[in-house]
Design a protein around this motif. Structure first.
Motif, PDB file in Angstrom:
ATOM      1  N   ASN A 209       5.417 -80.003  29.918  1.00  8.80           N
ATOM      2  CA  ASN A 209       4.725 -81.010  30.706  1.00  8.80           C
ATOM      3  C   ASN A 209       3.288 -80.592  30.966  1.00  8.80           C
ATOM      4  O   ASN A 209       2.823 -79.549  30.499  1.00  8.80           O
ATOM      5  CB  ASN A 209       5.467 -81.291  32.014  1.00  8.80           C
ATOM      6  CG  ASN A 209       5.607 -80.031  32.855  1.00  8.80           C
ATOM      7  OD1 ASN A 209       4.902 -79.037  32.655  1.00  8.80           O
ATOM      8  ND2 ASN A 209       6.525 -80.069  33.800  1.00  8.80           N
ATOM      9  N   GLU A 210       2.584 -81.402  31.716  1.00  9.48           N
ATOM     10  CA  GLU A 210       1.171 -81.143  31.964  1.00  9.48           C
ATOM     11  C   GLU A 210       0.967 -79.900  32.829  1.00  9.48           C
ATOM     12  O   GLU A 210      -0.033 -79.188  32.679  1.00  9.48           O
ATOM     13  CB  GLU A 210       0.539 -82.376  32.620  1.00  9.48           C
ATOM     14  CG  GLU A 210       0.542 -83.571  31.667  1.00  9.48           C
ATOM     15  CD  GLU A 210       0.162 -84.870  32.354  1.00  9.48           C
ATOM     16  OE1 GLU A 210      -0.572 -84.812  33.350  1.00  9.48           O
ATOM     17  OE2 GLU A 210       0.592 -85.937  31.884  1.00  9.48           O
TER      18      GLU A 210
ATOM     19  N   LEU B 258       0.811 -76.971  30.593  1.00  5.19           N
ATOM     20  CA  LEU B 258      -0.477 -76.857  29.907  1.00  5.19           C
ATOM     21  C   LEU B 258      -1.545 -76.266  30.821  1.00  5.19           C
ATOM     22  O   LEU B 258      -2.371 -75.469  30.382  1.00  5.19           O
ATOM     23  CB  LEU B 258      -0.920 -78.235  29.410  1.00  5.19           C
ATOM     24  CG  LEU B 258      -0.047 -78.880  28.326  1.00  5.19           C
ATOM     25  CD1 LEU B 258      -0.604 -80.247  27.945  1.00  5.19           C
ATOM     26  CD2 LEU B 258       0.041 -77.977  27.104  1.00  5.19           C
TER      27      LEU B 258
ATOM     28  N   VAL C 225      -4.244 -82.955  24.289  1.00 10.23           N
ATOM     29  CA  VAL C 225      -4.581 -83.780  25.454  1.00 10.23           C
ATOM     30  C   VAL C 225      -5.226 -85.091  25.018  1.00 10.23           C
ATOM     31  O   VAL C 225      -4.877 -86.173  25.510  1.00 10.23           O
ATOM     32  CB  VAL C 225      -5.518 -83.009  26.402  1.00 10.23           C
ATOM     33  CG1 VAL C 225      -6.134 -83.929  27.461  1.00 10.23           C
ATOM     34  CG2 VAL C 225      -4.766 -81.871  27.080  1.00 10.23           C
TER      35      VAL C 225
ATOM     36  N   LEU D  71      -4.141 -87.893  27.703  1.00  7.17           N
ATOM     37  CA  LEU D  71      -4.020 -87.196  28.981  1.00  7.17           C
ATOM     38  C   LEU D  71      -5.366 -86.894  29.617  1.00  7.17           C
ATOM     39  O   LEU D  71      -5.432 -86.159  30.600  1.00  7.17           O
ATOM     40  CB  LEU D  71      -3.243 -85.889  28.789  1.00  7.17           C
ATOM     41  CG  LEU D  71      -1.822 -86.022  28.230  1.00  7.17           C
ATOM     42  CD1 LEU D  71      -1.202 -84.639  28.033  1.00  7.17           C
ATOM     43  CD2 LEU D  71      -0.963 -86.867  29.158  1.00  7.17           C
TER      44      LEU D  71
ATOM     45  N   ASN E  58      -6.024 -87.125  33.391  1.00  6.46           N
ATOM     46  CA  ASN E  58      -5.450 -86.153  34.317  1.00  6.46           C
ATOM     47  C   ASN E  58      -6.550 -85.175  34.725  1.00  6.46           C
ATOM     48  O   ASN E  58      -6.917 -84.280  33.971  1.00  6.46           O
ATOM     49  CB  ASN E  58      -4.288 -85.410  33.650  1.00  6.46           C
ATOM     50  CG  ASN E  58      -3.571 -84.476  34.600  1.00  6.46           C
ATOM     51  OD1 ASN E  58      -4.186 -83.802  35.412  1.00  6.46           O
ATOM     52  ND2 ASN E  58      -2.255 -84.424  34.491  1.00  6.46           N
TER      53      ASN E  58
ATOM     54  N   LEU F 239      -5.792 -81.410  34.665  1.00  8.37           N
ATOM     55  CA  LEU F 239      -5.738 -80.886  33.304  1.00  8.37           C
ATOM     56  C   LEU F 239      -7.145 -80.743  32.728  1.00  8.37           C
ATOM     57  O   LEU F 239      -7.471 -79.747  32.072  1.00  8.37           O
ATOM     58  CB  LEU F 239      -4.881 -81.809  32.439  1.00  8.37           C
ATOM     59  CG  LEU F 239      -4.489 -81.322  31.046  1.00  8.37           C
ATOM     60  CD1 LEU F 239      -3.817 -79.960  31.113  1.00  8.37           C
ATOM     61  CD2 LEU F 239      -3.576 -82.341  30.374  1.00  8.37           C
TER      62      LEU F 239
END
Length: 565
Positions: free
Chosen positions: A144-145, A148, A171, A176, A179, A182
């Motif tokens: 999941n994020e 990462l 990403v 993503l 996010n 992130l």
């Protein structure tokens, strides 16, 4: 079994951390008592002394306090505790067994992301976290994020740009980029890996930026020595009404220290006071370093006196705090700048004899500088030849600089041979010997050496000087004098050296009697040094110049370096 603490010195623990004994299961007690890093260190010191630290029931809660309960700055301290344990299992084997079980039954879990993410967190050493993630990719385990973000942190610490860029591609391809957490981790990773421009590109496209994102970008500029950009971004942060945190303050102060931006750094210090921010060891040390590098020694000492623990050598001994190898580097440097040869010898012997500290290359370098500063060139040379470890380029360069001051051509030539063998493209080394030849009238040899530099493609770095006025850092670029130039041309060229331009600007733009502070990226030349001494007397100004080697405090026609640099 009950572990008593009867041997705890009464003055060692604060009232808050004082405890009379450990129960059989001391976890709750330790977690309750260790609320600050100071508490943690006090308990840790006693556990080392009594060897209770090597008892798993004691070591594990201590590690938990350092790694989980205290601020992020304590994680390195937790790792240092872990690395010195005699049997540093700390349930790692059990964790690996769980990991193996997960791998075997991986497709039997409805969702493995939480499990795998927990495993990444379990591997507190960055290399292990990256290794585990690569295994996850190999066997096709989902992530999941949050995973990462953890791995990007590890990539930044390790400089693993390849994996970091793979994550960035992932990403982008998986949409993503919205996010922000992130994206902040990506900014931080690229900045720590030296790709500051890429980090800035990502920073600029972020939809929202919190204090962590701003701090990561400012820190990236600061670490890459792009200090003007760090301060410019800090002003943008202020305009965006984002409250800075400790990381921001440390990065900004570090940049101010490099540029000699006293006014901006003083504003940061005022902000720290206004917000009642705690002077942690990291922030306090950076603030001391900032004032010291701006030539404000009294202010540096004032801040130091407010910080704990104090680290001046004599105060440490008075308070029964044993010095470490870093302490002796500071002490030997002080002996060096003060020309205290006998004291330097004494401290060097003491660190080995009295404290069992094995000298590092930095300690040997300090001693070479101690000898060279007072003209003991032969003794410095013999000291280098008898070193038990191989001298590096810095050691030989230090000797070469001393030879230039005391005009010792024979040893200077020998020093350059060693420096060139170790670092063949450093222009300053050739220039030192060239200046030595010129100072004793061997102009042909000086010209020959300069020509050799050209043949080898070695170029002298341009000289830059910085002066801060009204919160703005002004930069001046030098024009380089040519050795073979006509005397009139050479004199005109020397007059345009960057520090002279900065001094002239300071004289014009500052009030009479105020101090002029300048920082320079290269060693100040002898002509500029002599000129600044005269200017300080004629204009009744104190002028502080920090060049590549040291500080120069000019006042009433003299300099604090006693003409040795």
């Amino acid at each position: 079994m009950v572990f008593t603490l009867s041997s705890f010195p009464s003055q060692f623990l604060t009232t808050k951390t004082a405890i009379s004994c450990f129960p059989e299961n001391p976890k709750t007690l330790i977690l309750e008592r260790c609320k600050t890093i100071k508490d943690l260190k006090q308990v840790h010191a006693h556990l080392i002394k009594t060897r209770l630290l090597h008892h798993p029931a004691v070591a594990e809660p201590l590690l938990e306090s350092a790694a989980l309960l205290l601020p992020d700055s304590a994680i390195d301290y937790a790792l240092s505790i872990f690395s010195k344990l005699e049997n540093p299992d700390s349930a790692l084997k059990e964790g690996e067994q769980v990991h193996a079980h997960v791998v075997k039954l991986i497709y039997g879990f409805g969702s493995t992301e939480f499990v795998e993410n927990s495993l990444v967190y379990m591997c507190s050493h960055w290399q292990e976290a990256v290794g585990l993630f690569r295994k996850m990719l190999q066997i096709g385990v989902g992530f999941n994020e949050a995973t990462l973000i953890s791995v990007l942190t590890a990539c930044g610490r390790l400089g693993d740009l390849e994996l970091g860029e793979w994550i960035y591609k992932y990403v982008v391809e998986n949409g993503l980029v919205r996010n922000d957490s992130l994206m902040t981790s990506l900014v931080d990773m690229y900045a720590k890996c030296g790709r500051v421009d890429t980090a800035r590109d990502l920073f600029d496209i972020m939809s929202t930026r919190d204090v962590v994102a701003w701090s990561a970008m400012i820190s990236g500029y600061s670490r890459s020595n792009r200090c003007k950009e760090a301060l410019a971004l800090f002003r943008d942060m202020q305009n965006a009404n984002v409250e800075p945190n400790e990381v921001t303050m440390v990065s900004v102060l570090s940049s101010c220290a490099v540029l000699g931006a006293l006014q901006t750094g003083e504003w940061v210090h005022s902000y720290i006071k206004k917000k009642n921010l705690k002077l942690t060891i990291n922030l306090g040390t950076t603030l001391v370093d900032f004032y010291a590098k701006c030539g404000c020694v009294d202010r540096a000492i004032e801040v130091f006196e407010r910080c704990h623990p104090k680290t001046y050598y004599n105060l440490m001994l008075q308070e029964n705090v044993d010095p470490n190898d870093v302490t002796f580097i500071g002490v030997l440097c002080a002996c060096n700048h003060a020309g205290l040869v006998d004291e330097g010898r004494s401290y060097f012997v003491s660190m080995i004899r009295d404290f069992g500290i094995e000298p590092r290359i930095e300690h040997y370098g300090c001693m070479v500088d101690v000898f060279g500063r007072v003209g003991l060139i032969e003794e410095a040379y013999e000291f280098i030849k008898n070193m038990p470890i191989k001298p590096n380029a810095v050691i030989w360069r230090t000797l070469l600089a001393s030879c230039r001051v005391y005009r010792n051509v024979e040893i200077g030539e020998e020093a350059l041979k060693h420096v060139v063998r170790l670092e063949p493209v450093h222009s300053g080394d050739y220039i030192l010997l060239s200046n030595l030849y010129a100072s004793i009238g061997r102009l042909e040899d000086a010209t020959k050496l300069r020509n050799e530099m050209k043949m080898l493609g070695i170029k002298k770095n341009p000289g830059y000087s910085y002066i801060e006025l009204g919160g703005i850092v002004h930069e001046f670029l030098a024009k380089i004098a040519r050795l073979e130039a006509e005397e009139d041309d050479k004199e005109a060229s020397i007059s345009h050296h960057s520090e002279k331009l900065a001094i002239a600007f300071g004289l014009i733009r500052t009030s009479p009697g105020s101090t002029i502070r300048i920082s320079k990226n290269l060693r100040i030349c002898s002509d500029c040094h002599s000129a600044t001494k005269i200017i300080s007397k004629v204009f009744s100004r104190e002028i502080v110049i920090r060049d590549r080697s040291r500080f120069h405090h000019f006042k009433d026609g003299s300099c604090s370096c006693n003409d040795f640099w």
